[in-house]
Scaffold this active site. Sequence first.
Site, PDB file in Angstrom:
ATOM      1  N   HIS A   1       0.813  -1.219   0.000  1.00  0.00           N
ATOM      2  CA  HIS A   1       0.000   0.000   0.000  1.00  0.00           C
ATOM      3  C   HIS A   1       0.843   1.264   0.000  1.00  0.00           C
ATOM      4  CE1 HIS A   1      -2.084  -3.272   2.191  1.00  0.00           C
ATOM      5  NE2 HIS A   1      -3.094  -2.950   1.407  1.00  0.00           N
TER       6      HIS A   1
ATOM      7  N   ASP B   1      36.390 -30.322  12.207  1.00  0.00           N
ATOM      8  CA  ASP B   1      36.558 -31.594  11.525  1.00  0.00           C
ATOM      9  C   ASP B   1      37.726 -31.643  10.538  1.00  0.00           C
ATOM     10  OD1 ASP B   1      36.216 -34.101  10.297  1.00  0.00           O
ATOM     11  OD2 ASP B   1      34.101 -34.085  10.828  1.00  0.00           O
TER      12      ASP B   1
ATOM     13  N   HIS C   1      37.814 -35.349   8.437  1.00  0.00           N
ATOM     14  CA  HIS C   1      37.209 -35.724   7.152  1.00  0.00           C
ATOM     15  C   HIS C   1      38.047 -35.287   5.960  1.00  0.00           C
ATOM     16  CE1 HIS C   1      36.197 -31.516   6.630  1.00  0.00           C
ATOM     17  NE2 HIS C   1      35.659 -31.769   5.463  1.00  0.00           N
TER      18      HIS C   1
ATOM     19  N   ASP D   1      31.706 -32.101   0.431  1.00  0.00           N
ATOM     20  CA  ASP D   1      31.065 -31.955   1.743  1.00  0.00           C
ATOM     21  C   ASP D   1      29.562 -32.109   1.643  1.00  0.00           C
ATOM     22  OD1 ASP D   1      33.310 -31.463   3.398  1.00  0.00           O
ATOM     23  OD2 ASP D   1      33.441 -29.426   2.627  1.00  0.00           O
TER      24      ASP D   1
HETATM   25  S1  FES Z   1       1.790  -0.796   3.149  1.00  0.00           S
HETATM   26 FE1  FES Z   1       0.294  -2.291   3.562  1.00  0.00          FE
HETATM   27  S2  FES Z   1       1.507  -4.028   3.986  1.00  0.00           S
HETATM   28 FE2  FES Z   1       2.964  -2.509   3.705  1.00  0.00          FE
HETATM   29 FE   FE2 Z   2      35.105 -30.391   4.011  1.00  0.00          FE
END
Ligand code: FES
Ligand code: FE2
Lengths: 172, 469
Positions: free
Chosen positions: B103, B203, B206, B359
């Site tokens: 809005h 780790d 690994h 990974d």
């Molecule tokens: S202006 Fe209405 S939801 Fe942001």
């Molecule tokens: Fe790794």
Amino acid sequence: MASASVSPDLHQQVLQFYYREARLFSGKQYRQWLEAMVDREIHYWLPIADLRYRADRRPPPEFVPSIYDDNYDDLEERIRRLETGLVWMEDPPSRIRHLTTNVEVYGTDVASEFDSFSNFLVCRNTEDTDETLTIGAREDRLRLRDGNLTLLRRKVILGQRVIKDTNLYFLM
Amino acid sequence: MGNSEILVDATAGVQKRKIFSAEEIYQLELEKVFGRCWLFLTHESEIPKSGDFVTTFMGEDRVLVVRQADRSVKAFLNSCRHRGNQVCRAESGNLRSFICSYHGWTYGIDGSLINVPLEKECYGSPVDKTNLGLAPVAKVENFNGFVFGCLDPEAPSLREYLGEMAWYMETFTSGGRAELLGPPLKSVLHTNWKLPAENFACDGYHVGWTHAAALKVAPAGPLGQLAGNTGINTTEAPGIQIATRHGHGFGCIWNAASSIHRGTALNDYLLSKQPEVAKRLGEWRGKLFMAHWDATIFPNCSFLYATNTFKVWQPKGPGEIEVWTWSMVDKEMSSELKRNVQKEAIRTFGTAGTFESDDAVNFHGCMRTNRGPQTRKGQLTNSMAVGFDKTHPELPGVISELSFIGETAGRNFYRFWDEVMDAANWDEIRAANSHWTEDWLAPETRDTNGNGRNQSDHFEHRQTQVAGK
Ligand code: FES
Ligand SMILES: [Fe+2]
């Protein structure tokens, strides 16, 4: 953007080139692809960009993060890694299928070089149930030498900002 | 977790498998871990100018981080106060105000509500805008340029939260010398956020096995010898594990800086800066400057110093994360070197990384088994070198000098996770500051060989204790 049209023969040759490439990719015959279809001066590039408002006037970052920023040796090293037999992700192997479509070819200022645009779809199946689709576009520069085409430059463009596959360790 | 169920026994180095899969535990984590701990937001270098912004996540909350006119940084929940729409829908940019797309409510860069369309015509009386600004993130502070936020006003300062880890991180960040190159790479990983966080904390185990292929083709260095996990050069301990208060920790390999990168450019650069660092910060940090680190800042921020990758594991449910990856460089590097370092960092630990992709398959594999109701019962271990965790005469925190391969920092990660999940508030956590290592380092937790207690007995032991309380 290049615009000079090319002969039907050359267009057909480019199509064959891409279908062969898709077949080699689908068979993960990356070394054959590299040796037969790729120019020594290749730049293989997959840059990323963040989501910006249209009105954003800032220039792109000085250092663009690129998922791929590969020259010939970089690609060769990636392929060699797969060939070690120690990539657990590929054992059991993934299944991958490449489709290439929407191919356009244009002449350039250099008689032996052509610009081409294409779209691709890659379906990758890993493990028993995992499946990802990666769809994108490619802007290529192709080079014709002694009747053979090679890939000189490739820019890969993806729509996914957040990559849905666990990795993009496959060529596109 | 506030009831009698023991989920973690950090002394023995075990944790219940359900902490990786149970939805109710995950929901509690969003409140108790992500709602109370300091979380990485951005680096100052990403938002240098007034009005510069990035959007990110704190846990699963979307936040907007904005550079203010006075150069400070503020962060807000990225949600309109009218109907809740996401106010800022870009990832980064520079704006003088943020206009909601629903809005048209408009917020200033300080989060205040500055315009309500048709206010006169349709609201009848003026809207009291003073209480309708974007909800602020309670605390935003930076450590040497790394900006963190915290949703809990009772939390300690960022500096206190990082604690001894800050002492270590001074090594490469002091004076704001480190910066991040963004925007971050982003990818989905089907795993629990704690698995990669734990992995980066401790780790080293690994590395030789998971990454055998990448190490085989990489130049042989201190890391190259690990390929295949068949043995390590033990004539000299190759590194140490470090654990600090609040769950942070790292493993480091001496003299291994830049050993994952190809070429010598980064190593040469670090060597050229090393004497100055050693002079200013002392011998230990001089040594750490030339080490390779795998580190985690609790809860979900990890980095590899000298492989120059910096990551946040954004949680998206118990079994999914987004991996966000920046490259970390030194401000004083030449543009050429920065570009080179970025390329090598992404090549190894980016979305198509030669190490990263190894990974992913394991992190995913550790999760996919949890679908099984029998499988997800029971416990997992973090008990490597239990009994070797000690205090050190010169290094802060808890140290294991046995090897950089260890689980000291992993035990510490789960120890603090458990503490945060249990604690009613930050005061309770603060109260433990003076004795956080007491039960950990107590001699009765070790047998005569320096090993930990028999693990399977240990839960029973703890559970009996709790039941008897
Ligand atoms: S202006 Fe209405 S939801 Fe942001
Ligand atoms: Fe790794």
